[in-house]
Write a protein that holds these residues in place. Sequence first.
Motif, PDB file in Angstrom:
ATOM      1  N   SER A  82      18.111   0.450   4.247  1.00 24.55           N
ATOM      2  CA  SER A  82      18.317   0.726   5.489  1.00 24.55           C
ATOM      3  C   SER A  82      17.595   2.043   5.915  1.00 24.55           C
ATOM      4  O   SER A  82      16.949   1.890   7.105  1.00 24.55           O
ATOM      5  CB  SER A  82      20.030   0.845   5.652  1.00 24.55           C
ATOM      6  OG  SER A  82      20.478  -0.373   5.697  1.00 24.55           O
ATOM      7  N   GLN A  83      17.721   3.112   5.390  1.00 26.54           N
ATOM      8  CA  GLN A  83      17.010   4.227   5.665  1.00 26.54           C
ATOM      9  C   GLN A  83      15.525   4.092   5.737  1.00 26.54           C
ATOM     10  O   GLN A  83      14.805   4.511   6.491  1.00 26.54           O
ATOM     11  CB  GLN A  83      17.337   5.193   4.885  1.00 26.54           C
ATOM     12  CG  GLN A  83      18.763   5.818   4.908  1.00 26.54           C
ATOM     13  CD  GLN A  83      19.109   7.042   3.920  1.00 26.54           C
ATOM     14  OE1 GLN A  83      19.951   7.802   4.146  1.00 26.54           O
ATOM     15  NE2 GLN A  83      18.289   7.021   2.596  1.00 26.54           N
ATOM     16  N   HIS A 133      22.146   3.256   9.191  1.00 25.76           N
ATOM     17  CA  HIS A 133      21.255   4.254   8.705  1.00 25.76           C
ATOM     18  C   HIS A 133      19.656   3.892   8.988  1.00 25.76           C
ATOM     19  O   HIS A 133      18.833   4.737   8.563  1.00 25.76           O
ATOM     20  CB  HIS A 133      21.264   4.385   7.362  1.00 25.76           C
ATOM     21  CG  HIS A 133      22.884   4.690   6.832  1.00 25.76           C
ATOM     22  ND1 HIS A 133      23.759   4.120   6.699  1.00 25.76           N
ATOM     23  CD2 HIS A 133      23.226   6.047   6.215  1.00 25.76           C
ATOM     24  CE1 HIS A 133      24.873   4.722   6.233  1.00 25.76           C
ATOM     25  NE2 HIS A 133      24.429   5.938   5.907  1.00 25.76           N
ATOM     26  N   HIS A 134      19.526   2.632   9.567  1.00 21.87           N
ATOM     27  CA  HIS A 134      18.297   2.176   9.794  1.00 21.87           C
ATOM     28  C   HIS A 134      17.659   3.180  10.785  1.00 21.87           C
ATOM     29  O   HIS A 134      18.221   3.228  12.208  1.00 21.87           O
ATOM     30  CB  HIS A 134      18.365   0.691  10.311  1.00 21.87           C
ATOM     31  CG  HIS A 134      17.183  -0.063  10.285  1.00 21.87           C
ATOM     32  ND1 HIS A 134      16.182   0.248  11.213  1.00 21.87           N
ATOM     33  CD2 HIS A 134      16.593  -1.145   9.666  1.00 21.87           C
ATOM     34  CE1 HIS A 134      15.179  -0.808  11.005  1.00 21.87           C
ATOM     35  NE2 HIS A 134      15.551  -1.545   9.933  1.00 21.87           N
ATOM     36  N   GLY A 481      15.546  -8.389  15.614  1.00 24.18           N
ATOM     37  CA  GLY A 481      16.211  -7.314  14.583  1.00 24.18           C
ATOM     38  C   GLY A 481      15.427  -6.349  14.338  1.00 24.18           C
ATOM     39  O   GLY A 481      15.818  -5.319  13.405  1.00 24.18           O
ATOM     40  N   THR A 482      14.499  -5.792  15.087  1.00 22.96           N
ATOM     41  CA  THR A 482      13.808  -4.737  14.650  1.00 22.96           C
ATOM     42  C   THR A 482      14.222  -3.135  15.274  1.00 22.96           C
ATOM     43  O   THR A 482      14.212  -2.226  14.755  1.00 22.96           O
ATOM     44  CB  THR A 482      12.528  -4.791  15.395  1.00 22.96           C
ATOM     45  OG1 THR A 482      11.643  -6.019  14.754  1.00 22.96           O
ATOM     46  CG2 THR A 482      11.299  -3.692  14.795  1.00 22.96           C
ATOM     47  N   PHE A 483      15.026  -3.362  16.658  1.00 20.67           N
ATOM     48  CA  PHE A 483      15.580  -2.284  17.180  1.00 20.67           C
ATOM     49  C   PHE A 483      17.036  -2.687  17.747  1.00 20.67           C
ATOM     50  O   PHE A 483      17.005  -3.837  18.272  1.00 20.67           O
ATOM     51  CB  PHE A 483      14.780  -1.640  18.206  1.00 20.67           C
ATOM     52  CG  PHE A 483      13.225  -1.277  17.722  1.00 20.67           C
ATOM     53  CD1 PHE A 483      13.072  -0.222  17.222  1.00 20.67           C
ATOM     54  CD2 PHE A 483      12.078  -2.126  17.926  1.00 20.67           C
ATOM     55  CE1 PHE A 483      11.828   0.331  16.906  1.00 20.67           C
ATOM     56  CE2 PHE A 483      10.966  -1.783  17.584  1.00 20.67           C
ATOM     57  CZ  PHE A 483      10.655  -0.445  16.931  1.00 20.67           C
ATOM     58  N   ALA A 502      20.656   7.921  13.838  1.00 16.91           N
ATOM     59  CA  ALA A 502      20.334   8.074  12.446  1.00 16.91           C
ATOM     60  C   ALA A 502      19.266   9.035  12.060  1.00 16.91           C
ATOM     61  O   ALA A 502      18.334   9.146  12.938  1.00 16.91           O
ATOM     62  CB  ALA A 502      19.612   6.587  11.990  1.00 16.91           C
ATOM     63  N   PRO A 503      19.231   9.851  11.067  1.00  6.99           N
ATOM     64  CA  PRO A 503      18.454  10.743  10.721  1.00  6.99           C
ATOM     65  C   PRO A 503      16.940  10.091  10.444  1.00  6.99           C
ATOM     66  O   PRO A 503      15.982  10.640  10.541  1.00  6.99           O
ATOM     67  CB  PRO A 503      19.025  11.384   9.222  1.00  6.99           C
ATOM     68  CG  PRO A 503      20.481  11.148   9.761  1.00  6.99           C
ATOM     69  CD  PRO A 503      20.545   9.907  10.350  1.00  6.99           C
TER      70      PRO A 503
END
Length: 526
Positions: A82-83, A133-134, A481-483, A502-503
């Motif tokens: 996800s990150q 986390h994405h 599903g990108t944003f 998300a960081p």
Amino acid sequence: MSTPVVYEPVFARFLFLCGELGVPGAGLGEGPWCGALVFRNRSPLAISRGFDQDPGVIWNVEEFVSAADVTVGHLAAYVDGSQRGLPPVLRRRPPRELAERLGLARWIREGGMTPETYAEFLAAYLDEGTRLHHPGHLGHQITAPDFPAALADFVHGAANNPMAVYEMGASAAVVEFEVLRWMREKVGYDEAGGGVLTHGGSLANLTALLAARAAVAPEAWADGVPADLALLVPETAHYSITRAAAILGLGERAVVPLETDGLGRIDVARLPAVLERVRRAGRRPMALVAAACATATGLYDDLRGIGGFCAANGVWFHVDGAHGASALLSAEHRHLLDGVGLADSLIWDAHKMLRTSGPVAAVLTRRAGDLDAAFRQRASYLFYGDRDASPDEEGVDSIGRTVECSKAELGLKLFLNLAWRGERGLGDHVAGRYATAHRFWELAGERPGFHRPYEPESNIVCFRYGTGDQVRIRERLMEEGTFQLTSAEIGGVRHLRVAVMAPATDDKTLEALLDRIAEVGRSTAG
């Protein structure tokens, strides 16, 4: 000889005397284990195997360890992927299709899950939903939790100490007391203040307004709500405020809208006129609610101006700081909450900007007695002993301050994040998300077609692209599903809305989002 395995003295002795534990080596302990049922010359895992035929008696520890190992492995891969932004930020199959894919009906009817089949289920389960986390998660105001908070959830899942009653969870209760003491200190409340953690901001707002009602109309608990109470609220307030008004028995018609500017912030100069109208109509203001910050725009009300007005006119001042109170930890941004210490009550969600899994929401009051007066319950099986003592004192129950009885170990999540990252680390997280949102606002301003109605004060930015249907743009991005982003109305006009949570969200993400919005906006125009 191995160390004796000791079980809860009362429960174990009861089972032993009833003859329900026919395990070799069982007996009553001596010395430090006096009164307990012990099993000698057996390891914990060996005991677990001794109970395999009756899983209702005790955990199969080997199976638990195996399943926990599966869980950690899958979650580590889930967060790591996800990150990195590798899978889509969200998937949302239709409910029936997803239920079939997960085999829910079969598992419910037949059971029989093992660590091996659980691994298959967990992989499919994590594949659907939203990846917080994405870097492309820019939607709802739920944080990407840090792993110490996840550990706390794991601990609570096993220990399950409902700590609103002290004897049911002493460690959890003391952790909550200390976390609340720290939060009150950040707000500027002295030792006379009170607090409690609840399961979410909606419940926290309800609890705070119960305290306000008790202060203005203490007879309401026994006699019912007087018909003359009024709640002064801007139309931009979170929906939980008007919902609380209905639950409290005031009714939505008791909600008096406050005058605001074009961006929904309370107009302090026009408060005297509103109060005069309310009182001239024969109504008593129960509370005035301000935002720190507003859910839709992320903008802060003038807390000092509003707090001064309320103090001068004897009106209970409540601040909904669910999202924005965490700016108190950032030296660069705490000025946004100037005057928050004037509030009679404040709510502050840790699951918004303090990196805890949800929900963890604090209700804080300037005077502890106000929170204690919110509930007037009696139940002989729970309430006894010194009910006048403060729950901030060691060994005293906090159930008198909250709707919940079986309350989770909420404080442990925030405590472990603080213990790992420190107050400065969490403050840096808040400042970082605010900075990224401001960077998005700057980048949008450099491109044609983007309209920005205000400069952001937090990690929330509202904007429009072109003059077309903003909802269609959002839906297209969600389908891809990108944003993930949301939308909100400002002055009756629909805007797209970004909340940087998300960081992992960086300039590359922001540029790609702006590119895609422009492409989709042009293709859907007209």
